[in-house]
Design an enzyme around this catalytic site. Structure first.
Site, short mmCIF file in Angstrom:
data_model
loop_
_atom_site.label_atom_id
_atom_site.label_comp_id
_atom_site.label_asym_id
_atom_site.label_seq_id
_atom_site.Cartn_x
_atom_site.Cartn_y
_atom_site.Cartn_z
N VAL A 1 -14.79 -47.42 66.30
CA VAL A 1 -13.80 -47.16 67.35
C VAL A 1 -12.79 -46.17 66.81
O VAL A 1 -12.28 -46.33 65.69
CB VAL A 1 -13.09 -48.46 67.78
CG1 VAL A 1 -12.11 -48.17 68.92
CG2 VAL A 1 -14.10 -49.51 68.21
N GLY B 1 -21.09 -49.68 66.24
CA GLY B 1 -20.58 -48.39 65.81
C GLY B 1 -19.13 -48.48 65.39
O GLY B 1 -18.69 -49.49 64.84
N ASP C 1 -13.14 -56.82 76.34
CA ASP C 1 -14.28 -57.40 75.62
C ASP C 1 -15.13 -58.29 76.53
O ASP C 1 -14.97 -59.51 76.56
CB ASP C 1 -13.81 -58.20 74.40
CG ASP C 1 -14.94 -58.33 73.38
OD1 ASP C 1 -16.11 -58.48 73.81
OD2 ASP C 1 -14.67 -58.27 72.18
N ASP D 1 -15.49 -65.58 77.36
CA ASP D 1 -14.93 -65.39 76.02
C ASP D 1 -13.46 -65.01 76.10
O ASP D 1 -12.98 -64.17 75.33
CB ASP D 1 -15.73 -64.31 75.28
CG ASP D 1 -15.49 -64.35 73.77
OD1 ASP D 1 -14.93 -65.35 73.27
OD2 ASP D 1 -15.88 -63.38 73.08
N ARG E 1 -7.68 -62.78 71.23
CA ARG E 1 -8.29 -61.66 70.49
C ARG E 1 -8.95 -60.67 71.43
O ARG E 1 -9.20 -59.51 71.05
CB ARG E 1 -9.32 -62.19 69.48
CG ARG E 1 -10.52 -62.85 70.13
CD ARG E 1 -11.54 -63.38 69.13
NE ARG E 1 -12.62 -64.08 69.83
CZ ARG E 1 -12.57 -65.33 70.23
NH1 ARG E 1 -11.48 -66.04 69.98
NH2 ARG E 1 -13.57 -65.88 70.87
N ASN E 2 -9.28 -61.10 72.66
CA ASN E 2 -9.96 -60.24 73.63
C ASN E 2 -9.04 -59.76 74.74
O ASN E 2 -9.50 -59.38 75.81
CB ASN E 2 -11.17 -60.98 74.21
CG ASN E 2 -12.26 -61.18 73.19
OD1 ASN E 2 -12.40 -60.39 72.26
ND2 ASN E 2 -13.03 -62.25 73.33
#
Length: 421
Positions: A72, A70, A201, A183, A187-188
């Site tokens: 954000v 979806g 994330d 992970d 970036r997370n």
């Protein structure tokens, strides 16, 4: 965006020391994480761990990005009896399948179990009226890797270490709950307006259910997605994930932070990365990275997972560096017993023009600046200095270093007569 570039060293050290003493006092002991995938219906986990929010209390302001299932948005949430807060709202797209809905909701089932200043906070969910939504605190500065690239060179080493300390604190909290992220990468990690970093994330996260040589471990199924550049050798070779593999990833994240968001292993392919790691090669220290910090990274990258420090030890190491800022001075790199990689040289065999050189360097975004300065031959490119590159309008330190280094390589090739001008 608030960036405090003149933070007093002593005050920062005292603040970090204070947080190290209060953040992990857990009344009644540690409560282990419950994997939402163990529920037959993921919405049951959401009901257990997440608060249902009345959608009338949420005001959407603007769409700020896309998510897996979806979009954000940034919004405002005014709960009854509390002040209004900025929030991020993930909205499940119309027409999503039951499987996609389950994966979407599982994030809330994960986040709702955590309460720590360095882990993204879940405000609640909207599940009883469509569209379904997950509402979290809003992190003004976005993902850590992009934030660092946009603000390259603007932070002191101590501030960067403070960011790493925050991520490490969040990971210690998670590992204490038998939780493996799988992970962890810049970036997370999200950054708020006060430069507080929060782990987020959890799409690949899992509960460590089994034991492997007495180590709590999650074994991934065949064909599982693995972020190779951030992944420990036992994980990409045997699919064995544990706190020790998260520690390896934390070492890569340290490298990302100290290089202001540079891509780990540069332009190497995943296969080349796995072979280099298996052959004991490790990333070199980023430019101006203190040897003491690179030493911590190398500890995270020990081949045997039992030889790697835990997050407790990593936090102790970072705290020592913060309390003794003199240890963070960049010194000449000491000899290292571990073989270190170096960036792959640019292939100049097919480069005949300045445009081709910039494209090979992945710096073609600066083509107009080169044209404007009449730098139209490889010979002129090969003579570029740092000052020349700055005068071109290249402001990012990492890009300046990359262009100058490549110009030096080009000069060597031209001198040897290997490239026509």
């Amino acid at each position: 965006m608030i960036i405090n570039l003149h933070c007093d060293l002593c005050i920062m050290a005292q603040i970090l020391d204070f947080f190290s003493k209060i953040c992990f006092v857990i009344p009644g002991g540690v409560k282990y994480y419950v994997d939402p995938s163990t529920y037959e219906d993921p919405s049951e986990a959401v009901k257990e761990f997440a608060r249902e929010i009345d959608p009338s209390h949420i005001k959407i302001e603007e769409v700020i990005g896309a998510a897996q299932f979806g979009e954000v948005s940034r919004g405002r949430y005014r709960p009854v009896g509390r002040r209004e807060v900025l929030v991020a709202v993930k909205t499940l797209r119309w027409g999503a399948s039951d499987r996609e809905r389950g994966i979407f909701l599982s994030e809330a089932g994960v986040l709702g179990q955590f309460d720590h200043p360095n882990v993204l906070k879940l405000e609640g969910v909207v599940t009883q009226t469509p569209p379904e939504r997950i509402i979290t605190e809003f992190m003004e500065n976005g993902p850590l890797d992009a934030f660092l690239r946009e603000n390259e060179g603007q932070f002191s080493v101590l501030q960067l270490v403070g960011m790493l300390r925050g991520v490490g604190a969040g990971m210690r909290y998670l590992s204490e709950r038998n939780f493996v992220h799988r992970d962890l990468a810049a970036r997370n990690v999200l950054v708020n307006s006060n430069l507080v970093c929060k782990v987020s994330d959890f799409g690949l996260s899992r509960l460590m259910r089994g034991l492997d040589h007495n180590v709590p471990t999650y074994t991934a199924s065949l064909g599982s997605k693995i972020p190779v550049r951030w992944t420990a050798p036992e994980a990409f070779q045997h699919r064995k994930f544990s706190t020790a593999s998260d520690v390896w990833s934390f070492g890569i994240l340290m490298w990302e932070v100290m290089s202001y968001g540079e891509r780990p292993y540069w332009d190497m392919s995943n296969q080349e990365v796995m072979k280099a790691v298996a052959d004991q090669y490790r990333l070199p220290p980023p430019h101006s990275c203190p040897p003491a910090l690179h030493s911590v990274m190398l500890q995270c990258w020990q081949a045997e997972r039992g030889d790697r420090p835990g997050f407790d030890q990593l936090l102790s190491s970072l705290d020592r560096l913060i309390r003794h800022p003199a240890s963070l001075k960049a010194e000449p790199t000491r000899s290292c017993s571990q073989p270190l990689l170096s960036p792959t040289p640019i292939d100049l065999t097919s480069v005949a023009t300045v445009g081709e050189w910039l494209k090979a360097l992945r710096m073609d975004k600066y083509q107009e600046e080169f044209d404007r300065a009449n730098i139209d031959t490889l010979d002129r490119v090969s003579r570029l200095t740092v000052e020349d590159v700055q005068n071109l309008g290249v402001n990012l330190l990492g890009h300046q270093r990359k262009i100058v280094s490549a110009a030096q390589q080009l000069r060597s090739h031209l001198t040897q007569g290997q490239v026509e001008v």
